[in-house]
Design a protein around this motif. Sequence first.
Motif, short mmCIF file in Angstrom:
data_model
loop_
_atom_site.label_atom_id
_atom_site.label_comp_id
_atom_site.label_asym_id
_atom_site.label_seq_id
_atom_site.Cartn_x
_atom_site.Cartn_y
_atom_site.Cartn_z
N GLU A 1 50.66 20.86 -65.09
CA GLU A 1 49.84 20.25 -66.15
C GLU A 1 48.88 19.22 -65.57
O GLU A 1 47.70 19.19 -65.90
CB GLU A 1 50.75 19.58 -67.19
CG GLU A 1 51.52 20.51 -68.08
CD GLU A 1 50.70 21.02 -69.25
OE1 GLU A 1 49.86 20.26 -69.78
OE2 GLU A 1 50.89 22.18 -69.64
N LYS B 1 47.22 28.67 -71.06
CA LYS B 1 47.24 27.30 -70.56
C LYS B 1 45.84 26.79 -70.26
O LYS B 1 45.50 25.64 -70.54
CB LYS B 1 48.12 27.19 -69.31
CG LYS B 1 49.56 26.83 -69.59
CD LYS B 1 49.66 25.44 -70.20
CE LYS B 1 51.08 25.10 -70.57
NZ LYS B 1 51.15 23.79 -71.29
N GLU C 1 60.59 18.87 -70.29
CA GLU C 1 59.64 19.45 -69.35
C GLU C 1 60.08 19.15 -67.92
O GLU C 1 60.42 18.02 -67.57
CB GLU C 1 58.25 18.88 -69.61
CG GLU C 1 57.15 19.62 -68.88
CD GLU C 1 55.77 19.06 -69.22
OE1 GLU C 1 54.80 19.81 -69.10
OE2 GLU C 1 55.68 17.89 -69.60
N GLU D 1 44.35 25.99 -73.52
CA GLU D 1 44.96 24.76 -74.05
C GLU D 1 44.38 23.52 -73.38
O GLU D 1 44.03 22.53 -74.05
CB GLU D 1 46.47 24.80 -73.83
CG GLU D 1 47.20 23.56 -74.33
CD GLU D 1 48.68 23.57 -73.97
OE1 GLU D 1 49.21 22.49 -73.64
OE2 GLU D 1 49.29 24.65 -73.99
N TRP D 2 44.24 23.56 -72.05
CA TRP D 2 43.69 22.41 -71.32
C TRP D 2 42.24 22.17 -71.69
O TRP D 2 41.80 21.02 -71.80
CB TRP D 2 43.83 22.64 -69.81
CG TRP D 2 45.25 22.65 -69.33
CD1 TRP D 2 46.32 22.00 -69.89
CD2 TRP D 2 45.77 23.34 -68.20
NE1 TRP D 2 47.47 22.25 -69.18
CE2 TRP D 2 47.17 23.07 -68.13
CE3 TRP D 2 45.22 24.17 -67.22
CZ2 TRP D 2 47.99 23.59 -67.13
CZ3 TRP D 2 46.04 24.69 -66.23
CH2 TRP D 2 47.40 24.40 -66.19
N SER E 1 56.65 21.79 -64.04
CA SER E 1 55.69 22.00 -65.13
C SER E 1 54.74 20.82 -65.28
O SER E 1 53.55 21.00 -65.56
CB SER E 1 56.43 22.23 -66.45
OG SER E 1 57.24 23.39 -66.38
N LYS E 2 55.27 19.62 -65.09
CA LYS E 2 54.44 18.41 -65.22
C LYS E 2 53.33 18.39 -64.17
O LYS E 2 52.20 17.98 -64.45
CB LYS E 2 55.31 17.16 -65.10
CG LYS E 2 56.18 16.88 -66.31
CD LYS E 2 57.03 15.64 -66.10
CE LYS E 2 57.91 15.37 -67.31
NZ LYS E 2 58.80 14.20 -67.11
N LYS F 1 42.08 20.48 -75.08
CA LYS F 1 42.55 19.09 -75.06
C LYS F 1 41.60 18.16 -74.32
O LYS F 1 41.77 16.94 -74.38
CB LYS F 1 43.95 19.02 -74.43
CG LYS F 1 45.05 19.58 -75.32
CD LYS F 1 46.41 19.45 -74.66
CE LYS F 1 47.52 19.94 -75.58
NZ LYS F 1 48.86 19.85 -74.94
N LYS G 1 44.92 19.99 -65.63
CA LYS G 1 44.05 19.16 -66.48
C LYS G 1 42.98 18.45 -65.66
O LYS G 1 41.85 18.27 -66.12
CB LYS G 1 44.90 18.15 -67.25
CG LYS G 1 45.71 18.76 -68.38
CD LYS G 1 46.56 17.71 -69.07
CE LYS G 1 47.35 18.31 -70.23
NZ LYS G 1 48.23 17.31 -70.88
#
Length: 209
Positions: free
Chosen positions: A10, A79, A2, A82-83, A6-7, A86, A14
């Motif tokens: 994220e 995304k 990654e 997905e977040w 991208s990190k 999670k 998040k």
Amino acid sequence: MESTHSKIIELIGKKIISGYFPEGYIFSNRETSGEDFGVSRTAIREVLKILQSKGLIESRTKVGTAVRPKSDWNMLDPKVLEWRLKNPLQNQNAMAELEEIRRAFEPKAAALAAQYHNSENIQKMMKALRGMAYSTEKEDMAQCDVAFHTEIMKATNNSLYVAFGDLITVGLQNLILNDMEAAPVEVELWLSWHREIAEAIEQSNGELA
């Protein structure tokens, strides 16, 4: 591996979903300059542009970059989904919404697949069925189940169904595992349900599919 880019997407994404950066939060100069994240202004500008495309943030004249209300988030973005899945505070609501959408359009997708499928679609459905039959772990079985449903979407020959299928795939494995836990069924019964759908599609029987 990654990328740093991208990190950071994220990380910020998040934090917005979790409420750490709440609605109306104004990002500081250190954050929007990239200093707090150890990246250049150019890099952070690209990150913020992507988050803006997901409806999570907006640029306000004379104010700065702010977090948008949840009602403005692009819930169809994989995304974002997905977040939400999670995040412990968002998970149950996201799963419930996903299940409602799934139950609403999967029967119609199966009927369309019965009408428009090709031999490759059927082969991949049968391969997924075999994978389910020989899986010894629930996670592996759920993964094969996802492949089965994904192929049904592809068999509709409808690009919008395929796109929705890609979105739902993000959370479908969790949904299937939850179904298994909530209402355990015999593997053979589970397989027979899927086999009946596959056979109905192969026989172009939209009503049974």
